[in-house]
Motif scaffolding. Structure first.
Motif: not given
Length: 201
Positions: A51-56, A77-82
């Protein structure tokens, strides 16, 4: 081949999992990846973490005639969550995407080396993380994650071309051995550089 994109916020959303810059139209593979992520968010215990993660962006890269890998580009910025869920997420996505190998890469921007003829010369020094060398090194780290690179060296062939030898920890062999040709082909496609992987104790 390195894609250099402006770091502005994406302006277009095909779904809640795909945010593309510049209002670009999603490709078929991007739509498939987005739907697979939505399915996992709604119907698996990965839902909370997704939830809240996306890809570009996403693209298919040919490994050989009978094999294709899917590279999913995510915001840095989302790498660590992935990465907290990446091993499990990759396994689930590969099931949903016809068994194709799935690779997550953070999208990074390369800044050209300034010259005396450069426009808009800035007094601020170019960050080392934005150099071609550092971005290519970071791509290697992303490719093999969660395995760790414990060493590398360059070998120059007789014809002057170079090949990078990357040493991976021996403990990672059981989970990465079947993907080494994928790592090699993806790195060559993105950077134009040849690389081979070996395991070291």
């Amino acid at each position: 081949r390195i894609q250099i994109l402006f770091e502005a916020m994406p302006l277009y959303s095909q779904s809640s999992k795909l945010l593309k810059p510049n209002s670009d139209t999603p490709t078929d593979i991007e739509v498939s990846v987005s739907q697979a992520l939505l399915d996992l968010e709604a119907n698996s215990d990965l839902g909370g973490a997704l939830r809240g993660l996306y890809f570009v962006g996403a693209e298919e890269i040919v490994i050989r005639d009978d094999k294709v890998a899917i590279v999913i580009h995510i915001p840095f910025p989302q790498q660590r969550f992935y990465q907290k869920i990446q091993a499990r997420l990759v396994r689930e996505l590969e099931k949903k995407l016809s068994g194709k190998h799935v690779i997550f890469l953070s999208r990074r921007r390369i800044l050209s080396k300034p010259t005396r003829h450069s426009r808009n010369l800035s007094k601020q020094k170019r960050p080392r993380s934005r150099t071609l060398t550092e971005v290519h090194s970071a791509i290697l780290d992303d490719l093999v994650f969660p395995a760790e690179i414990i060493g590398q060296r360059k070998r120059i062939k007789i014809d002057g071309s170079q090949i990078i030898k990357v040493h991976l920890e021996k403990a990672a062999q059981i989970n990465t051995e079947t993907k080494l040709d994928t790592f090699t082909a993806v790195y060559k496609n993105l950077t134009g550089k040849d690389v081979v992987f070996e395991y070291k104790d």
